[in-house]
Design a protein around this motif. Structure first.
Motif, short mmCIF file in Angstrom:
data_model
loop_
_atom_site.label_atom_id
_atom_site.label_comp_id
_atom_site.label_asym_id
_atom_site.label_seq_id
_atom_site.Cartn_x
_atom_site.Cartn_y
_atom_site.Cartn_z
N ALA A 196 49.24 60.96 34.35
CA ALA A 196 50.04 61.17 35.56
C ALA A 196 50.65 62.58 35.61
N ASP A 197 50.94 63.16 34.45
CA ASP A 197 51.49 64.52 34.45
C ASP A 197 50.47 65.55 34.92
N GLY A 198 49.20 65.21 34.84
CA GLY A 198 48.16 66.13 35.29
C GLY A 198 48.24 66.42 36.77
N ALA A 199 48.59 65.41 37.58
CA ALA A 199 48.71 65.63 39.02
C ALA A 199 49.84 66.62 39.31
N ARG A 200 50.92 66.54 38.56
CA ARG A 200 52.04 67.47 38.74
C ARG A 200 51.63 68.89 38.35
N LEU A 201 50.87 69.01 37.26
CA LEU A 201 50.43 70.34 36.81
C LEU A 201 49.47 70.98 37.80
N SER A 202 48.57 70.20 38.39
CA SER A 202 47.60 70.78 39.31
C SER A 202 48.24 71.13 40.65
N GLY A 203 49.49 70.76 40.85
CA GLY A 203 50.20 71.09 42.08
C GLY A 203 50.80 72.47 42.09
N GLY A 204 50.57 73.28 41.05
CA GLY A 204 51.03 74.65 41.05
C GLY A 204 52.16 74.94 40.09
N GLU A 205 52.49 74.01 39.21
CA GLU A 205 53.58 74.22 38.27
C GLU A 205 53.07 74.67 36.90
N LEU A 206 52.11 75.56 36.86
CA LEU A 206 51.54 76.01 35.59
C LEU A 206 52.40 77.12 34.99
N SER A 207 52.39 77.16 33.69
CA SER A 207 53.15 78.16 32.97
C SER A 207 52.24 78.77 31.90
N PRO A 208 52.40 80.04 31.59
CA PRO A 208 51.54 80.64 30.57
C PRO A 208 51.80 80.08 29.16
N GLU A 209 52.93 79.41 28.95
CA GLU A 209 53.25 78.87 27.63
C GLU A 209 52.74 77.44 27.44
N LEU A 210 51.78 77.01 28.21
CA LEU A 210 51.26 75.65 28.08
C LEU A 210 50.50 75.49 26.77
N PRO A 211 50.53 74.30 26.19
CA PRO A 211 49.74 74.05 24.98
C PRO A 211 48.24 74.14 25.28
N GLU A 212 47.46 74.38 24.23
CA GLU A 212 46.01 74.56 24.37
C GLU A 212 45.33 73.37 25.05
N PRO A 213 45.64 72.11 24.73
CA PRO A 213 44.96 70.99 25.42
C PRO A 213 45.19 71.00 26.93
N VAL A 214 46.38 71.40 27.33
CA VAL A 214 46.69 71.44 28.77
C VAL A 214 45.92 72.58 29.43
N ARG A 215 45.92 73.74 28.78
CA ARG A 215 45.16 74.87 29.35
C ARG A 215 43.68 74.52 29.44
N HIS A 216 43.16 73.84 28.42
CA HIS A 216 41.75 73.45 28.44
C HIS A 216 41.47 72.46 29.58
N ALA A 217 42.39 71.54 29.80
CA ALA A 217 42.21 70.57 30.90
C ALA A 217 42.21 71.28 32.25
N VAL A 218 43.09 72.27 32.41
CA VAL A 218 43.15 73.00 33.68
C VAL A 218 41.89 73.84 33.86
N ARG A 219 41.44 74.51 32.80
CA ARG A 219 40.20 75.29 32.88
C ARG A 219 39.03 74.40 33.27
N THR A 220 38.94 73.24 32.60
CA THR A 220 37.86 72.30 32.92
C THR A 220 37.96 71.83 34.36
N GLY A 221 39.18 71.59 34.83
CA GLY A 221 39.37 71.18 36.22
C GLY A 221 38.92 72.22 37.21
N VAL A 222 39.21 73.49 36.91
CA VAL A 222 38.78 74.58 37.80
C VAL A 222 37.25 74.66 37.83
N VAL A 223 36.63 74.54 36.66
CA VAL A 223 35.17 74.58 36.60
C VAL A 223 34.57 73.40 37.37
N GLU A 224 35.13 72.21 37.19
CA GLU A 224 34.63 71.04 37.93
C GLU A 224 34.80 71.22 39.43
N GLY A 225 35.93 71.80 39.84
CA GLY A 225 36.14 72.05 41.27
C GLY A 225 35.13 73.02 41.85
#
Length: 108
Positions: free
Chosen positions: A49-78
């Protein structure tokens, strides 16, 4: 020569001039929504459920590696969805172009 021919050409040219940017804007909007939808779905699948909040524009450069990887994968899938959608649309437009009948503008 019929006097209506120049007016008809002007109307067709004007219609084309109007509809080209409208179609481009609609295309960008549709493909943008496909990209955003796939990004949100991928990030939500990976992070819950936190993923929906993150994809809404609340990203920070200090995110942990698993979160950054999930966002990168999401961008590639999109973008993958956008590329597939665009390829399908191009194939349909190409197939429909073979059905357009050629009409000469003037006789010689």
């Amino acid at each position: 020569m019929n006097s209506a021919e120049p007016r008809d050409m002007g109307a067709a040219s004007g219609t084309q001039t109007l509809l080209r940017p409208v179609g481009g804007s609609l295309g960008v909007a549709v493909l943008g929504s496909v990209c955003t939808g796939r990004l949100t779905a991928t990030v939500t699948d990976r992070l819950g459920a936190d993923g929906a909040r993150l994809s809404g524009g609340e990203l920070s450069p200090e995110l942990p590696e698993p979160v950054r990887h999930a966002v990168r994968t999401g961008v590639v899938e999109g973008l993958h969805g956008v590329a597939l959608g665009t390829a399908a649309l191009c194939a349909v437009a190409f197939a429909l172009s073979w059905l357009v009948r050629e009409v000469p503008l003037r006789g010689r």
